[in-house]
Scaffold this active site. Structure first.
Site, PDB file in Angstrom:
ATOM      1  N   LYS A  20       5.428  -4.360   1.927  1.00 33.58           N
ATOM      2  CA  LYS A  20       6.304  -3.190   1.763  1.00 33.58           C
ATOM      3  C   LYS A  20       5.748  -1.967   2.500  1.00 33.58           C
ATOM      4  O   LYS A  20       6.478  -1.281   3.203  1.00 33.58           O
ATOM      5  CB  LYS A  20       6.485  -2.849   0.271  1.00 33.58           C
ATOM      6  CG  LYS A  20       7.116  -3.954  -0.545  1.00 33.58           C
ATOM      7  CD  LYS A  20       7.446  -3.514  -1.966  1.00 33.58           C
ATOM      8  CE  LYS A  20       6.234  -3.234  -2.829  1.00 33.58           C
ATOM      9  NZ  LYS A  20       5.413  -4.420  -3.141  1.00 33.58           N
ATOM     10  N   ARG A  44      10.090  -0.344 -10.563  1.00 32.82           N
ATOM     11  CA  ARG A  44       9.374  -1.581 -10.875  1.00 32.82           C
ATOM     12  C   ARG A  44       9.764  -2.132 -12.239  1.00 32.82           C
ATOM     13  O   ARG A  44       9.261  -3.185 -12.635  1.00 32.82           O
ATOM     14  CB  ARG A  44       7.866  -1.305 -10.869  1.00 32.82           C
ATOM     15  CG  ARG A  44       7.150  -1.714  -9.575  1.00 32.82           C
ATOM     16  CD  ARG A  44       5.703  -1.348  -9.759  1.00 32.82           C
ATOM     17  NE  ARG A  44       4.747  -2.050  -8.984  1.00 32.82           N
ATOM     18  CZ  ARG A  44       4.193  -1.591  -7.862  1.00 32.82           C
ATOM     19  NH1 ARG A  44       4.600  -0.459  -7.338  1.00 32.82           N
ATOM     20  NH2 ARG A  44       3.239  -2.259  -7.271  1.00 32.82           N
ATOM     21  N   ARG A  74      -6.301  -6.995   3.184  1.00 36.53           N
ATOM     22  CA  ARG A  74      -5.731  -5.662   3.417  1.00 36.53           C
ATOM     23  C   ARG A  74      -6.813  -4.571   3.428  1.00 36.53           C
ATOM     24  O   ARG A  74      -7.724  -4.579   2.605  1.00 36.53           O
ATOM     25  CB  ARG A  74      -4.718  -5.352   2.300  1.00 36.53           C
ATOM     26  CG  ARG A  74      -4.227  -3.916   2.313  1.00 36.53           C
ATOM     27  CD  ARG A  74      -2.906  -3.763   1.668  1.00 36.53           C
ATOM     28  NE  ARG A  74      -2.909  -4.040   0.249  1.00 36.53           N
ATOM     29  CZ  ARG A  74      -1.787  -4.115  -0.475  1.00 36.53           C
ATOM     30  NH1 ARG A  74      -0.613  -3.947   0.101  1.00 36.53           N
ATOM     31  NH2 ARG A  74      -1.847  -4.361  -1.764  1.00 36.53           N
ATOM     32  N   ARG A  94      -8.769  -1.497  -1.325  1.00 37.10           N
ATOM     33  CA  ARG A  94      -8.375  -0.948  -2.626  1.00 37.10           C
ATOM     34  C   ARG A  94      -9.054  -1.729  -3.745  1.00 37.10           C
ATOM     35  O   ARG A  94      -9.148  -2.946  -3.684  1.00 37.10           O
ATOM     36  CB  ARG A  94      -6.854  -1.065  -2.795  1.00 37.10           C
ATOM     37  CG  ARG A  94      -6.086  -0.041  -2.009  1.00 37.10           C
ATOM     38  CD  ARG A  94      -4.613  -0.315  -1.972  1.00 37.10           C
ATOM     39  NE  ARG A  94      -4.026  -0.771  -3.228  1.00 37.10           N
ATOM     40  CZ  ARG A  94      -2.729  -0.995  -3.406  1.00 37.10           C
ATOM     41  NH1 ARG A  94      -1.892  -0.811  -2.403  1.00 37.10           N
ATOM     42  NH2 ARG A  94      -2.266  -1.400  -4.558  1.00 37.10           N
ATOM     43  N   ARG A 135      -1.552  -8.671 -11.025  1.00 37.05           N
ATOM     44  CA  ARG A 135      -0.442  -7.885 -10.453  1.00 37.05           C
ATOM     45  C   ARG A 135       0.744  -8.792 -10.110  1.00 37.05           C
ATOM     46  O   ARG A 135       1.895  -8.395 -10.279  1.00 37.05           O
ATOM     47  CB  ARG A 135      -0.926  -7.122  -9.210  1.00 37.05           C
ATOM     48  CG  ARG A 135      -1.773  -5.900  -9.606  1.00 37.05           C
ATOM     49  CD  ARG A 135      -2.598  -5.376  -8.460  1.00 37.05           C
ATOM     50  NE  ARG A 135      -1.789  -4.908  -7.362  1.00 37.05           N
ATOM     51  CZ  ARG A 135      -2.220  -4.884  -6.093  1.00 37.05           C
ATOM     52  NH1 ARG A 135      -3.414  -5.306  -5.775  1.00 37.05           N
ATOM     53  NH2 ARG A 135      -1.425  -4.420  -5.153  1.00 37.05           N
TER      54      ARG A 135
HETATM   55  P1  AMP Z   1       1.272  -0.279  -5.114  1.00 30.06           P
HETATM   56  O1  AMP Z   1       0.503   0.503  -4.113  1.00 30.06           O
HETATM   57  O2  AMP Z   1       2.756  -0.091  -5.001  1.00 30.06           O
HETATM   58  O3  AMP Z   1       0.886  -1.752  -5.119  1.00 30.06           O
HETATM   59  O4  AMP Z   1       0.876   0.286  -6.566  1.00 30.06           O
HETATM   60  C1  AMP Z   1      -0.465   0.234  -7.030  1.00 30.06           C
HETATM   61  C2  AMP Z   1      -0.487   0.381  -8.539  1.00 30.06           C
HETATM   62  O5  AMP Z   1       0.090   1.640  -8.921  1.00 30.06           O
HETATM   63  C3  AMP Z   1       0.328  -0.660  -9.301  1.00 30.06           C
HETATM   64  O6  AMP Z   1      -0.393  -1.854  -9.535  1.00 30.06           O
HETATM   65  C4  AMP Z   1       0.641   0.092 -10.589  1.00 30.06           C
HETATM   66  O7  AMP Z   1      -0.503   0.144 -11.439  1.00 30.06           O
HETATM   67  C5  AMP Z   1       0.892   1.514 -10.095  1.00 30.06           C
HETATM   68  N1  AMP Z   1       2.307   1.752  -9.733  1.00 30.06           N
HETATM   69  C6  AMP Z   1       2.823   2.042  -8.499  1.00 30.06           C
HETATM   70  N2  AMP Z   1       4.149   2.219  -8.544  1.00 30.06           N
HETATM   71  C7  AMP Z   1       4.514   2.027  -9.840  1.00 30.06           C
HETATM   72  C8  AMP Z   1       5.758   2.050 -10.530  1.00 30.06           C
HETATM   73  N3  AMP Z   1       6.927   2.287  -9.892  1.00 30.06           N
HETATM   74  N4  AMP Z   1       5.737   1.804 -11.876  1.00 30.06           N
HETATM   75  C9  AMP Z   1       4.596   1.575 -12.529  1.00 30.06           C
HETATM   76  N5  AMP Z   1       3.396   1.524 -11.948  1.00 30.06           N
HETATM   77  C10 AMP Z   1       3.328   1.748 -10.602  1.00 30.06           C
END
Ligand code: AMP
Length: 213
Positions: free
Chosen positions: A14, A88, A127, A160, A171
């Site tokens: 994404k 999400r 990554r 990360r 996840r």
């Molecule tokens: P991402 O970079 O999108 O993979 O997000 C990293 C982490 O941030 C996720 O594993 C969640 O802990 C949190 N996170 C990001 N976006 C959301 C969302 N829309 N709702 C809830 N948690 C989020």
């Protein structure tokens, strides 16, 4: 106002796709993950609250996410938005519809990034992300010109904390349990488009840009 959403498991690509579409089609890229990482780095109250969920690979509470998104939309105003990693949960999707309806807008298209699970694990473990500008790389698939250094801003690349194997599996499980239901939600609204995201980032971006017209 125009709104598109990138939906897909962690590691589906994404962020990488969003960077390309942002540069070519000039969408404002709204990644709640990037916003949360910035809040954690800055040590804001939101960051302090979000940190433990993120480290465990769990979702941050809906209310926290909605506050961040609403603040961002209020600040940036009318425009072309591309959400990445948001919504999400069903609750976030319903609240997004309400926020957009108040602005006389709606979700225009949702791109579902289709990638087999084994490809996903390989993508996440390789990554690397720029500490300064957030650009995304992969040690094998999208290597930077100089190892460990961002091509775009010279920032340091890092892995990360939540990209370690134990957290990745959680996840993926969280995605299947709490997010995958959105496929049906948006399919019923007639706005869902599936794209094969197992090919190269460029091929995937080209396919998406063609669909955007
Ligand atoms: P991402 O970079 O999108 O993979 O997000 C990293 C982490 O941030 C996720 O594993 C969640 O802990 C949190 N996170 C990001 N976006 C959301 C969302 N829309 N709702 C809830 N948690 C989020």
């Amino acid at each position: 106002m125009q709104t598109i959403i990138l939906l897909g498991a962690p590691g589906a690509g994404k962020g990488t796709l969003a960077e390309r579409v942002r540069d070519v089609a000039h969408y404002t890229h709204v990644s709640t993950g990037d916003m949360l990482r910035a809040a954690v780095k800055a040590g804001t109250p939101t960051g302090l609250e979000a940190k433990r969920y993120m480290e465990a690979g769990e979702l941050v509470p809906d209310a926290v996410i909605m506050r961040l998104v609403e603040e961002r939309l209020a600040r940036d105003g009318d425009g072309k938005y591309m959400f990445d990693g948001f919504p999400r949960t069903d609750a976030q999707a319903v609240m997004l519809d309400e926020v957009l309806a108040r602005a006389g807008a709606k979700v225009d298209k949702v791109f579902l990034l289709d990638v087999p699970q084994d490809v996903i694990v390989g993508r996440i473990s390789g990554r690397r992300v720029c500490r300064k500008c957030g650009a995304v790389y992969h040690v094998a698939n999208i290597p930077p010109k100089v190892e460990g250094v961002c091509d775009q801003c010279g920032g340091e690349l890092y892995q990360r904390a939540d990209d370690c194997e134990a957290t990745v599996l959680n996840r993926l499980e969280v995605y299947n349990r709490q997010t995958a239901g959105l496929i049906d939600f948006y399919n019923k609204k007639g706005v869902l488009v599936r794209i094969d995201a197992s090919a190269s980032p460029k091929a995937t971006a080209d396919a998406m840009l063609e669909l955007l017209g």
